[in-house]
Design a protein around this motif. Sequence first.
Motif, PDB file in Angstrom:
ATOM      1  N   SER A 109       0.809  -1.212   0.000  1.00 32.66           N
ATOM      2  CA  SER A 109       0.000   0.000   0.000  1.00 32.66           C
ATOM      3  C   SER A 109       0.844   1.264   0.000  1.00 32.66           C
ATOM      4  O   SER A 109       0.333   2.332   0.304  1.00 32.66           O
ATOM      5  N   PHE A 110       2.124   1.156  -0.342  1.00 29.92           N
ATOM      6  CA  PHE A 110       2.969   2.359  -0.292  1.00 29.92           C
ATOM      7  C   PHE A 110       2.631   3.294  -1.443  1.00 29.92           C
ATOM      8  O   PHE A 110       2.153   2.876  -2.492  1.00 29.92           O
ATOM      9  N   HIS A 111       2.870   4.576  -1.194  1.00 23.76           N
ATOM     10  CA  HIS A 111       2.729   5.559  -2.268  1.00 23.76           C
ATOM     11  C   HIS A 111       3.983   6.413  -2.313  1.00 23.76           C
ATOM     12  O   HIS A 111       4.029   7.445  -2.958  1.00 23.76           O
ATOM     13  N   ASN A 112       5.006   5.940  -1.598  1.00 22.66           N
ATOM     14  CA  ASN A 112       6.223   6.702  -1.460  1.00 22.66           C
ATOM     15  C   ASN A 112       7.347   5.701  -1.259  1.00 22.66           C
ATOM     16  O   ASN A 112       7.189   4.725  -0.537  1.00 22.66           O
ATOM     17  N   MET A 113       8.480   5.951  -1.924  1.00 20.52           N
ATOM     18  CA  MET A 113       9.583   4.990  -1.859  1.00 20.52           C
ATOM     19  C   MET A 113      10.082   4.782  -0.432  1.00 20.52           C
ATOM     20  O   MET A 113      10.564   3.709  -0.087  1.00 20.52           O
ATOM     21  N   ALA A 114       9.977   5.825   0.399  1.00 19.94           N
ATOM     22  CA  ALA A 114      10.432   5.685   1.783  1.00 19.94           C
ATOM     23  C   ALA A 114       9.634   4.605   2.501  1.00 19.94           C
ATOM     24  O   ALA A 114      10.186   3.809   3.268  1.00 19.94           O
ATOM     25  N   ILE A 115       8.318   4.558   2.216  1.00 13.57           N
ATOM     26  CA  ILE A 115       7.472   3.552   2.863  1.00 13.57           C
ATOM     27  C   ILE A 115       7.801   2.165   2.319  1.00 13.57           C
ATOM     28  O   ILE A 115       7.827   1.181   3.068  1.00 13.57           O
ATOM     29  N   LEU A 116       8.058   2.093   1.006  1.00 15.68           N
ATOM     30  CA  LEU A 116       8.453   0.801   0.435  1.00 15.68           C
ATOM     31  C   LEU A 116       9.674   0.271   1.155  1.00 15.68           C
ATOM     32  O   LEU A 116       9.723  -0.881   1.585  1.00 15.68           O
ATOM     33  N   PHE A 117      10.670   1.151   1.312  1.00 17.12           N
ATOM     34  CA  PHE A 117      11.914   0.718   1.951  1.00 17.12           C
ATOM     35  C   PHE A 117      11.678   0.302   3.396  1.00 17.12           C
ATOM     36  O   PHE A 117      12.131  -0.764   3.827  1.00 17.12           O
ATOM     37  N   LEU A 118      10.938   1.131   4.132  1.00 19.14           N
ATOM     38  CA  LEU A 118      10.690   0.791   5.540  1.00 19.14           C
ATOM     39  C   LEU A 118       9.877  -0.494   5.649  1.00 19.14           C
ATOM     40  O   LEU A 118      10.130  -1.323   6.528  1.00 19.14           O
ATOM     41  N   GLY A 119       8.901  -0.665   4.757  1.00 17.74           N
ATOM     42  CA  GLY A 119       8.094  -1.882   4.777  1.00 17.74           C
ATOM     43  C   GLY A 119       8.949  -3.113   4.556  1.00 17.74           C
ATOM     44  O   GLY A 119       8.859  -4.097   5.300  1.00 17.74           O
ATOM     45  N   ILE A 120       9.818  -3.047   3.538  1.00 23.13           N
ATOM     46  CA  ILE A 120      10.681  -4.197   3.249  1.00 23.13           C
ATOM     47  C   ILE A 120      11.583  -4.484   4.437  1.00 23.13           C
ATOM     48  O   ILE A 120      11.792  -5.635   4.820  1.00 23.13           O
TER      49      ILE A 120
END
Lengths: 458, 170
Positions: A109-120
């Motif tokens: 559900s990310f809309h921002n690369m920062a969230i993608l990174f933190l999620g991973i």
Amino acid sequence: MNALLIVCGLGFISLVAEIINLKKGLHIAIVLGLVVAVAAVIGDWNTSATFFNNMLIFDPFSVAFTCLIIVVGIFWFCLTSPFFIGESHQTDRTALIIFTMVGGIMMVSFHNMAILFLGIEILSISLYVLAGSHKESFFSNEAAFKYFIMGSFATGFLLMGIALVYGATGSFDTSEITMHIEGHKAGLPGFFYVGILLMLVGLAFKISVVPFHFWAPDVYAGSPTMITAFMSTVVKIAAVGAFYKIFGLCFFSVQMSVLPIIQGIIILTLLVANIIAVYQNNVKRMLAYSSIAHVGYMLLGFISGSVKFEGILFFYLASYATTSLIAFGILYAIENAKGSTSIDAVKGLYNQNPFAATCMTIALLSLAGIPPFAGFFSKYLIFGSAIEADHIMLVIVAVVTSLVGVYYYFKPIIYMFSPAQASDKLYLSAVQKAFLGMLTAAALLLGLLPEWIITILS
Amino acid sequence: MITNLFYFLSFVAVLSALMVVFSRNPVYSVLYLIITFFAIAGHYVLMQAEFLAVVHVIVYAGAIMVLFLYVIMLLNLNRESEPHKSNILKFAAAICSGLLLVVLVGSLRGTELLKHSEAGEVSSTMGGVKNLGKVLFTDFLFPFEIASVLLLAAMVGVVMLAKAEKKTNL
């Protein structure tokens, strides 16, 4: 959106339960909490809102994938009570599993690369520890260490890729990146493409496709069996979802530049994973290779660029998660009873427990892609959309390799129905029986009524 | 002046990075790595990213390096206990990392394109503490908060792995 907060909260609750000594009811409380989270996420259906300054988006895709992650998580929790109850570190294990799901929800559900990174990172760091949660087992330690080293290496690639893409487009926001790419098609600097390439490498590690798969068989085989089940269902859903959100949506207009690489990855994945799986004598390791191979089929649908692909991918992941959860759940019961997951351990399963053998057979047939089970229709739809997109060569490779697949999926089935020397019964608890039955029914229903799931997202 | 400083810092960074790889004693490698980090922190200061420079020194040259030194001392690495790597493996590793270097260096040739696009416009105060804090607590509030889950997960994991198992009563 509220689902993410509820799941986060469940993680904190399970940690607090250790302090105030409420371990008894924790398992049931977590399952009930997850049910509430499912209700909350279904409430977000068709709202398509972004949250926290465009950090998260809950469009139908994210809602559907979040829902799938949590539902599979509920089934997983119900099948694995022996892994938690009565074991030391019960609350820590529960909390880490919950945090893994938090990471997974962020990844879809990310809309921002920062969230993608933190999620991973949240997903991976919890998993590194969970892979090593059988501390006295040498293989579990090896799995944790290997996963940690390889995973952090891959994260480095991903981060470098994100940095280069940021340098070229000036934004972490996925829709702004897409807009920038649309507006500057001719004038994108070279390092933008290198950034995409590095992100591809990083994410390919996470979805474990050949040639970035070397960690997967050892980690899958060494981890505690139910953690392996978690990795090949919940984690796989999250990782494939993130891969699609990046390369299918965010970088859609420059997809052509990575297409040859993805095609190469597909061919290698299908051939290598399916052929090596034939030589495995351990059912768990065989299922590890099978999970690598299944990602290859999912990518095949991905490059076909079909408009219905979101629905097909969702259906594929749902049917794959259902069937592999059955297979791992029964394997876990076998491992608890006999202390091994080798092919000899499943010998004579039909005499020991006909119910388990029937469920396992249906699961393996579905994974092999035999009609009328769910696995057949997911593969059929993928091949159909790939043919529409004129990827005939790839489809031929995929069909041949899935025939190879039929061979190695039938090997455990034949062993299960052959007579056993020792005739000790295999015990399944009532809860396990009920949930295995429900999953098997789901595998049949998904196969009979695939339209129900596919039309959700298309 | 700034150009000269840039070249000096780059020279120090590259030289000490090479020394990290080539020095025989792992403790020396770590010490050279500290010098590399300081030189890179100097580059951050030149680019007006003071906060990043300070954090870089505290986290990398401080915490991570101490960790490295401890691990090296605890493992007691020496040449006899070094695992043997086959020549094919060394050769493959050299080719792979060499190719990655070529791709990364080659890709940076496109940077002059950025001077004319809006993505290349960077205000001089962008990396300052004030600006960073403002962005962190407004636009990037959610990542900032959710990072706590990441740290918590890591902490729980470490405790779980390090805590001694309770002996089962026989």
